[in-house]
Design a protein around this motif. Sequence first.
Motif, PDB file in Angstrom:
ATOM      1  N   VAL A  74       0.875  -1.175   0.000  1.00  0.00           N
ATOM      2  CA  VAL A  74       0.000   0.000   0.000  1.00  0.00           C
ATOM      3  C   VAL A  74       0.907   1.219   0.000  1.00  0.00           C
ATOM      4  O   VAL A  74       1.735   1.391   0.895  1.00  0.00           O
ATOM      5  CB  VAL A  74      -0.938  -0.010   1.227  1.00  0.00           C
ATOM      6  CG1 VAL A  74      -1.801   1.240   1.233  1.00  0.00           C
ATOM      7  CG2 VAL A  74      -1.793  -1.271   1.244  1.00  0.00           C
ATOM      8  N   ASP A  75       0.778   2.050  -1.014  1.00  0.00           N
ATOM      9  CA  ASP A  75       1.604   3.246  -1.139  1.00  0.00           C
ATOM     10  C   ASP A  75       1.103   4.357  -0.230  1.00  0.00           C
ATOM     11  O   ASP A  75      -0.089   4.410   0.116  1.00  0.00           O
ATOM     12  CB  ASP A  75       1.606   3.746  -2.584  1.00  0.00           C
ATOM     13  CG  ASP A  75       2.331   2.812  -3.534  1.00  0.00           C
ATOM     14  OD1 ASP A  75       3.147   1.984  -3.070  1.00  0.00           O
ATOM     15  OD2 ASP A  75       2.077   2.906  -4.753  1.00  0.00           O
ATOM     16  N   LEU A  76       1.987   5.253   0.147  1.00  0.00           N
ATOM     17  CA  LEU A  76       1.641   6.394   0.985  1.00  0.00           C
ATOM     18  C   LEU A  76       0.523   7.200   0.331  1.00  0.00           C
ATOM     19  O   LEU A  76       0.595   7.528  -0.854  1.00  0.00           O
ATOM     20  CB  LEU A  76       2.871   7.284   1.194  1.00  0.00           C
ATOM     21  CG  LEU A  76       2.696   8.469   2.120  1.00  0.00           C
ATOM     22  CD1 LEU A  76       2.346   8.010   3.536  1.00  0.00           C
ATOM     23  CD2 LEU A  76       3.980   9.295   2.139  1.00  0.00           C
ATOM     24  N   GLY A  77      -0.531   7.453   1.078  1.00  0.00           N
ATOM     25  CA  GLY A  77      -1.668   8.221   0.572  1.00  0.00           C
ATOM     26  C   GLY A  77      -2.705   7.378  -0.142  1.00  0.00           C
ATOM     27  O   GLY A  77      -3.690   7.913  -0.647  1.00  0.00           O
ATOM     28  N   GLU A  78      -2.505   6.081  -0.193  1.00  0.00           N
ATOM     29  CA  GLU A  78      -3.398   5.171  -0.894  1.00  0.00           C
ATOM     30  C   GLU A  78      -4.141   4.315   0.134  1.00  0.00           C
ATOM     31  O   GLU A  78      -3.572   3.918   1.138  1.00  0.00           O
ATOM     32  CB  GLU A  78      -2.524   4.276  -1.791  1.00  0.00           C
ATOM     33  CG  GLU A  78      -3.228   3.305  -2.658  1.00  0.00           C
ATOM     34  CD  GLU A  78      -2.239   2.549  -3.547  1.00  0.00           C
ATOM     35  OE1 GLU A  78      -2.424   2.590  -4.769  1.00  0.00           O
ATOM     36  OE2 GLU A  78      -1.284   1.936  -3.017  1.00  0.00           O
ATOM     37  N   THR A  79      -5.406   4.014  -0.126  1.00  0.00           N
ATOM     38  CA  THR A  79      -6.131   3.106   0.768  1.00  0.00           C
ATOM     39  C   THR A  79      -5.793   1.668   0.386  1.00  0.00           C
ATOM     40  O   THR A  79      -5.252   1.396  -0.689  1.00  0.00           O
ATOM     41  CB  THR A  79      -7.658   3.307   0.679  1.00  0.00           C
ATOM     42  OG1 THR A  79      -8.109   2.859  -0.602  1.00  0.00           O
ATOM     43  CG2 THR A  79      -8.049   4.760   0.928  1.00  0.00           C
ATOM     44  N   VAL A  80      -6.144   0.740   1.266  1.00  0.00           N
ATOM     45  CA  VAL A  80      -5.900  -0.675   0.999  1.00  0.00           C
ATOM     46  C   VAL A  80      -6.670  -1.122  -0.239  1.00  0.00           C
ATOM     47  O   VAL A  80      -6.134  -1.835  -1.098  1.00  0.00           O
ATOM     48  CB  VAL A  80      -6.260  -1.524   2.239  1.00  0.00           C
ATOM     49  CG1 VAL A  80      -6.138  -3.002   1.947  1.00  0.00           C
ATOM     50  CG2 VAL A  80      -5.382  -1.145   3.426  1.00  0.00           C
ATOM     51  N   THR A  81      -7.931  -0.706  -0.366  1.00  0.00           N
ATOM     52  CA  THR A  81      -8.714  -1.115  -1.534  1.00  0.00           C
ATOM     53  C   THR A  81      -8.178  -0.469  -2.816  1.00  0.00           C
ATOM     54  O   THR A  81      -8.131  -1.121  -3.859  1.00  0.00           O
ATOM     55  CB  THR A  81     -10.216  -0.809  -1.362  1.00  0.00           C
ATOM     56  OG1 THR A  81     -10.382   0.559  -1.019  1.00  0.00           O
ATOM     57  CG2 THR A  81     -10.823  -1.684  -0.283  1.00  0.00           C
ATOM     58  N   GLU A  82      -7.762   0.775  -2.746  1.00  0.00           N
ATOM     59  CA  GLU A  82      -7.153   1.400  -3.925  1.00  0.00           C
ATOM     60  C   GLU A  82      -5.897   0.639  -4.336  1.00  0.00           C
ATOM     61  O   GLU A  82      -5.634   0.454  -5.521  1.00  0.00           O
ATOM     62  CB  GLU A  82      -6.800   2.861  -3.643  1.00  0.00           C
ATOM     63  CG  GLU A  82      -7.993   3.770  -3.534  1.00  0.00           C
ATOM     64  CD  GLU A  82      -7.649   5.151  -2.992  1.00  0.00           C
ATOM     65  OE1 GLU A  82      -8.492   6.057  -3.158  1.00  0.00           O
ATOM     66  OE2 GLU A  82      -6.564   5.348  -2.389  1.00  0.00           O
ATOM     67  N   SER A  83      -5.144   0.186  -3.349  1.00  0.00           N
ATOM     68  CA  SER A  83      -3.915  -0.556  -3.622  1.00  0.00           C
ATOM     69  C   SER A  83      -4.184  -1.848  -4.391  1.00  0.00           C
ATOM     70  O   SER A  83      -3.528  -2.117  -5.404  1.00  0.00           O
ATOM     71  CB  SER A  83      -3.205  -0.875  -2.302  1.00  0.00           C
ATOM     72  OG  SER A  83      -2.167  -1.796  -2.497  1.00  0.00           O
ATOM     73  N   ILE A  84      -5.149  -2.646  -3.947  1.00  0.00           N
ATOM     74  CA  ILE A  84      -5.376  -3.930  -4.618  1.00  0.00           C
ATOM     75  C   ILE A  84      -6.013  -3.732  -5.995  1.00  0.00           C
ATOM     76  O   ILE A  84      -5.728  -4.484  -6.928  1.00  0.00           O
ATOM     77  CB  ILE A  84      -6.165  -4.929  -3.741  1.00  0.00           C
ATOM     78  CG1 ILE A  84      -5.979  -6.356  -4.281  1.00  0.00           C
ATOM     79  CG2 ILE A  84      -7.625  -4.569  -3.631  1.00  0.00           C
ATOM     80  CD1 ILE A  84      -4.537  -6.826  -4.393  1.00  0.00           C
TER      81      ILE A  84
END
Length: 154
Positions: free
Chosen positions: A54-64
């Motif tokens: 998970v990138d900085l500023g990103e949510t877990v769902t945005e990450s996947i």
Amino acid sequence: MALRTAEWIFDTKHDRYPVASHLFLIDQDERVLFMRRAGSGYADGQLGVPAGHVDLGETVTESIIRETGEELGIKLDAGDLVFAGTMFRRSQEPRVDYFFTARTWEGEPTIREPHKCTELVWASSDDLSSDVIPYLVRALDNARTGTVFDEHGW
């Protein structure tokens, strides 16, 4: 002591653990999509699933959603994701993993990063190969039994 950036304040007195998101992509025959890992130095040759930090500023769902698009070329929406559990895991370093399942998506999964993945394998969760990364076997079992939190490898 705190480290400041333009948008974030970090408490530097405490350890931090990498956070990752993982996806169990399940087809109409109840098979899970696995990816044969390559080139990363971790579990190369073994079967993993779409995943990433998970990138900085990103949510877990945005990450996947991002990782699955990068790795498989398919499109997921947040509404396609079903939370499947969290694991605090000891690996090369301690880490926090979030797992999701998805049964719907747009597109056909293909290898989009051949330097990181050499093969796609659809497998029944009841008959997993011995080369599936062990923590994923446990996480998939947790998802099937409704176990939402686990600690592994300690």
